[in-house]
Design an enzyme around this catalytic site. Structure first.
Site, mmCIF file in Angstrom:
data_model
loop_
_atom_site.group_PDB
_atom_site.id
_atom_site.type_symbol
_atom_site.label_atom_id
_atom_site.label_comp_id
_atom_site.label_asym_id
_atom_site.label_seq_id
_atom_site.Cartn_x
_atom_site.Cartn_y
_atom_site.Cartn_z
ATOM 1 N N ASN A 221 0.854 -1.184 0.000
ATOM 2 C CA ASN A 221 0.000 0.000 0.000
ATOM 3 C C ASN A 221 0.893 1.239 0.000
ATOM 4 O O ASN A 221 1.489 1.585 1.018
ATOM 5 C CB ASN A 221 -0.904 -0.011 1.237
ATOM 6 C CG ASN A 221 -1.757 1.244 1.346
ATOM 7 O OD1 ASN A 221 -1.907 1.993 0.386
ATOM 8 N ND2 ASN A 221 -2.317 1.476 2.517
ATOM 9 N N TRP A 222 0.974 1.894 -1.169
ATOM 10 C CA TRP A 222 1.869 3.033 -1.302
ATOM 11 C C TRP A 222 1.346 4.292 -0.607
ATOM 12 O O TRP A 222 2.086 5.259 -0.444
ATOM 13 C CB TRP A 222 2.095 3.356 -2.778
ATOM 14 C CG TRP A 222 2.783 2.282 -3.552
ATOM 15 C CD1 TRP A 222 3.226 1.070 -3.096
ATOM 16 C CD2 TRP A 222 3.115 2.328 -4.949
ATOM 17 N NE1 TRP A 222 3.803 0.359 -4.114
ATOM 18 C CE2 TRP A 222 3.751 1.102 -5.256
ATOM 19 C CE3 TRP A 222 2.929 3.278 -5.950
ATOM 20 C CZ2 TRP A 222 4.211 0.815 -6.554
ATOM 21 C CZ3 TRP A 222 3.371 2.977 -7.236
ATOM 22 C CH2 TRP A 222 4.014 1.766 -7.523
ATOM 23 N N LYS A 223 0.067 4.292 -0.253
ATOM 24 C CA LYS A 223 -0.561 5.479 0.346
ATOM 25 C C LYS A 223 -0.338 6.687 -0.581
ATOM 26 O O LYS A 223 -0.375 6.536 -1.795
ATOM 27 C CB LYS A 223 -0.055 5.681 1.773
ATOM 28 C CG LYS A 223 -0.236 4.421 2.627
ATOM 29 C CD LYS A 223 0.045 4.629 4.078
ATOM 30 C CE LYS A 223 -0.171 3.338 4.846
ATOM 31 N NZ LYS A 223 -0.026 3.496 6.298
ATOM 32 N N HIS B 28 -9.484 1.060 5.527
ATOM 33 C CA HIS B 28 -8.178 1.287 6.155
ATOM 34 C C HIS B 28 -8.347 2.235 7.332
ATOM 35 O O HIS B 28 -9.183 3.151 7.302
ATOM 36 C CB HIS B 28 -7.192 1.857 5.133
ATOM 37 C CG HIS B 28 -5.772 1.833 5.602
ATOM 38 N ND1 HIS B 28 -5.276 2.780 6.470
ATOM 39 C CD2 HIS B 28 -4.753 0.978 5.329
ATOM 40 C CE1 HIS B 28 -3.999 2.507 6.708
ATOM 41 N NE2 HIS B 28 -3.659 1.421 6.032
ATOM 42 N N GLU C 26 -6.751 4.703 8.282
ATOM 43 C CA GLU C 26 -6.595 6.120 7.947
ATOM 44 C C GLU C 26 -7.872 6.680 7.330
ATOM 45 O O GLU C 26 -8.206 7.852 7.541
ATOM 46 C CB GLU C 26 -5.393 6.291 7.000
ATOM 47 C CG GLU C 26 -4.071 6.024 7.707
ATOM 48 C CD GLU C 26 -2.936 5.664 6.764
ATOM 49 O OE1 GLU C 26 -1.852 5.365 7.274
ATOM 50 O OE2 GLU C 26 -3.137 5.666 5.530
ATOM 51 N N GLU D 57 -4.978 -5.032 10.832
ATOM 52 C CA GLU D 57 -3.974 -3.995 11.045
ATOM 53 C C GLU D 57 -4.226 -3.321 12.387
ATOM 54 O O GLU D 57 -5.055 -2.409 12.473
ATOM 55 C CB GLU D 57 -4.031 -2.957 9.930
ATOM 56 C CG GLU D 57 -3.605 -3.485 8.578
ATOM 57 C CD GLU D 57 -3.222 -2.353 7.635
ATOM 58 O OE1 GLU D 57 -2.084 -2.350 7.160
ATOM 59 O OE2 GLU D 57 -4.051 -1.468 7.415
ATOM 60 N N GLY E 285 2.902 2.190 11.319
ATOM 61 C CA GLY E 285 3.866 3.284 11.264
ATOM 62 C C GLY E 285 4.610 3.538 12.555
ATOM 63 O O GLY E 285 5.401 4.474 12.644
ATOM 64 N N SER F 97 3.717 -2.163 10.657
ATOM 65 C CA SER F 97 5.169 -2.219 10.873
ATOM 66 C C SER F 97 5.766 -3.554 10.422
ATOM 67 O O SER F 97 6.655 -4.109 11.071
ATOM 68 C CB SER F 97 5.511 -1.934 12.343
ATOM 69 O OG SER F 97 5.134 -0.619 12.703
ATOM 70 N N GLY G 294 4.922 1.437 4.777
ATOM 71 C CA GLY G 294 6.186 2.126 4.509
ATOM 72 C C GLY G 294 7.242 1.262 3.878
ATOM 73 O O GLY G 294 7.967 1.696 2.969
#
Length: 267
Positions: free
Chosen positions: A17-19, A109, A111, A179, A185, A225, A247
């Protein structure tokens, strides 16, 4: 790639997931280099399904590259609208993603839930929108640190998954991504044992809400992570079938090492 392989086992899925990272030019360079790195390492393409989830503005470019160079990565969107078309400025229809050969779409997600106030009801509507357009929803569930203290690790993810599966037919293909929000993160991942405990309970939800066959074939990913140093421990768990990587999916060497977990750790 099929969710279940010829031996009847669930095919591992490593998803990046590149966000909101990498423009379309950077995306080309990244995908090409990732592919070359895996080829140089003699990675067995049939052993693990690799999926990338670029920003919407990159999708057409990445789709063209995957087709032209015959790169065996699946493509997915990071979100979609509950609506199929109409006066919804800024929204992206599942129909558009389907036309770009997206196989997957991330839904719910943390976010999106936090920054865009997405409720369980909205997540459920997005799951239905994905299925209408032949997309496999990657349903994200997870608890915050506050939830963890108050309810334990599995209560919130179980509740979220039950809501997301409402009116989903047992025949539908879905992916579930556990998640823990407190791990995303943070550099502090859940332990493999913690992930297994929650993922096992999520598989029980799949069996109860869909059926036993659906529970057996559905892939459950861990996210939060994830890195090359800890992926092996997660993948040794019977109910963890892959990873949704944030990430680390933006780092060629790290992500390729995660994808090749079977080689470098002897799993």
């Amino acid at each position: 790639m099929a969710a279940v392989n010829a031996n009847g086992a669930r095919t591992p899925l490593i998803a990046g997931n590149w966000k909101m990272n990498l423009d379309h030019l950077q995306a080309v360079a990244f995908v090409q280099k990732l592919h070359w790195t895996l080829k140089d390492a003699k990675h067995d393409e049939d052993s693990v399904e690799v999926a990338v989830f670029p920003p919407f503005t990159d999708l057409r470019t990445v789709q063209t590259l995957l087709d032209a160079d015959k790169i065996p990565f699946a493509l997915g969107g990071q979100d979609l609208s509950t609506k199929d078309s109409g006066a919804y400025t800024g929204e992206i229809s599942g129909a558009f993603l389907s036309k770009l050969d997206c196989g997957y779409v991330i839904i719910g997600h943390s976010e999106r839930r936090e920054y865009h106030a997405e409720t369980d009801e909205i997540v459920a509507a997005k799951v239905q929108a994905a299925l209408r357009h032949g997309l496999v929803p990657v349903i994200c569930v997870g608890e915050t640190a506050e939830d963890l203290d108050k309810h334990g690790a599995s209560a919130v993810p179980v509740s979220q998954l039950k809501a997301a599966l409402e009116n989903v037919p047992a025949s539908a293909e879905v992916v579930v991504a556990y998640e823990p929000v407190w791990a995303i993160g943070s550099g502090q991942a859940a332990t493999a044992e913690q992930a297994q405990d929650v993922c096992a309970k999520l598989r029980d939800v799949l069996a109860a809400e869909l059926d036993a066959d659906a529970a057996a074939r559905t892939r459950i990913l861990y996210g939060g992570s994830v890195k090359a140093a800890n992926i092996a421990g997660f993948m040794r768990q019977p109910d963890v079938d892959g990873a949704l990587v944030g990430g680390a999916s933006l780092l060629i060497d790290e992500f390729s090492s995660i994808i090749r977990y079977q080689k470098h750790v002897g799993v």
